[in-house]
Design an enzyme around this catalytic site. Sequence first.
Site, PDB file in Angstrom:
ATOM      1  N   HIS A  90       4.780   8.193   1.335  1.00 44.16           N
ATOM      2  CA  HIS A  90       4.504   6.925   2.027  1.00 44.16           C
ATOM      3  C   HIS A  90       5.153   5.734   1.335  1.00 44.16           C
ATOM      4  O   HIS A  90       5.321   4.681   1.944  1.00 44.16           O
ATOM      5  CB  HIS A  90       2.991   6.716   2.204  1.00 44.16           C
ATOM      6  N   ASP A 107       2.260  14.208   1.146  1.00 41.18           N
ATOM      7  CA  ASP A 107       2.574  12.855   0.661  1.00 41.18           C
ATOM      8  C   ASP A 107       3.373  12.896  -0.642  1.00 41.18           C
ATOM      9  O   ASP A 107       3.095  12.158  -1.587  1.00 41.18           O
ATOM     10  CB  ASP A 107       1.308  12.018   0.475  1.00 41.18           C
ATOM     11  N   GLY A 133       1.176  -0.484  -5.275  1.00 38.18           N
ATOM     12  CA  GLY A 133       2.272  -0.514  -6.244  1.00 38.18           C
ATOM     13  C   GLY A 133       2.152   0.611  -7.250  1.00 38.18           C
ATOM     14  O   GLY A 133       3.141   1.051  -7.833  1.00 38.18           O
ATOM     15  N   ASN A 134       0.908   1.106  -7.478  1.00 35.35           N
ATOM     16  CA  ASN A 134       0.704   2.265  -8.343  1.00 35.35           C
ATOM     17  C   ASN A 134       1.081   3.573  -7.648  1.00 35.35           C
ATOM     18  O   ASN A 134       1.261   4.606  -8.313  1.00 35.35           O
ATOM     19  CB  ASN A 134      -0.759   2.367  -8.788  1.00 35.35           C
ATOM     20  N   SER A 135       1.157   3.552  -6.335  1.00 33.09           N
ATOM     21  CA  SER A 135       1.419   4.774  -5.576  1.00 33.09           C
ATOM     22  C   SER A 135       2.653   5.499  -6.080  1.00 33.09           C
ATOM     23  O   SER A 135       3.726   4.910  -6.227  1.00 33.09           O
ATOM     24  CB  SER A 135       1.620   4.443  -4.094  1.00 33.09           C
TER      25      SER A 135
END
Length: 342
Positions: free
Chosen positions: A53, A83, A156-158
């Site tokens: 994503h 994902d 933003g950590n994704s």
Amino acid sequence: MTPAEVYAATVNSVVSVNCSASSTNIFGQKVETASSGSGFVITADGYIVTNQHVVSGASSVTATLYNGDSYPATLVGGDSDYDVAVLKINANSLTPVIMGNSADVNVGDAVLAIGNPLGELTFSMSQGIVSCCDRAINVNGTPFNMIQADASINPGNSGGPLMNLYGEVVGIVSAKYSGYSTTMVEGLGFAIPISDVQTIISDIMENGQVTGKAYMAITAGTMTKEMATQYQIKINEGVFVYSVTKGGAGEKAGLRLGDVITKVDDQKIASMNDLSAAKKGHKAGDTVTLTVFRDGDYMTTDLTFDEQPATTGTEERRQEQGGQTPDNWQDFYNYFFGDRGN
């Protein structure tokens, strides 16, 4: 190691992932949008793991290392069911992460996340404990098995790494799942267990996509109380079969319009989400026993999964509510209002 030692040992393996995309607004004007996420290096020659994503829909992707070097990144492939995405940059002598075993993670274990919260606070580390293992999370109809942690995780950590105190990656941080729509929450972060996706990552690196995914070759949707009442079916949960692909796994197993799948082996199936979760545990060529409700009685049949075509994102779904009619409306009408398909 201490958290400071983990950070020093692994921060050079973490990357900032910055994406841009082009779209057209209602006035026909081209609009550039930007988004950010995180990732981590898995090979010295430039393969990087992140979330699907994070890079979905991006026209260009840039990966920035801790030392400030930036590289254009090529999307090798990704998969929305897991994902996970793999990027490649033209670089050598990078420092790859050390992969851990997420099966060894226990509630109460200390974990650390390094990433780029808000896309600006680059290479930040947060610390917490594992709050739950094997947490079932549903995202837009796709089931995920997650590690829940209370380390601070923000947009933003994704795609960044979740690490144990040995400096090993035990999960892929997925901040997308910490928001719960408009509800504000604290102390809830989720990560995809790394052991669940290591073969997926290798498959993408070798083939550009996930191969061998289980596929039933049916069009189906979640059974509802409204459907049960409208079409006089004696059960109100399961997966309703609207159609089967000619020559596909479903047809070979004897499935037909009007069947309601209620079990895969011993696993109860109450919805399409349950069916998707059950398929994730199998590969093409595996055989399962389906329990099916048909014409007022339960029956069983064996189904051998096909391989999901590359052009098909997932098993087709339809939600039959409010009397909406599927594409194969004539067969649907004949079944319910004609000769019941016999």
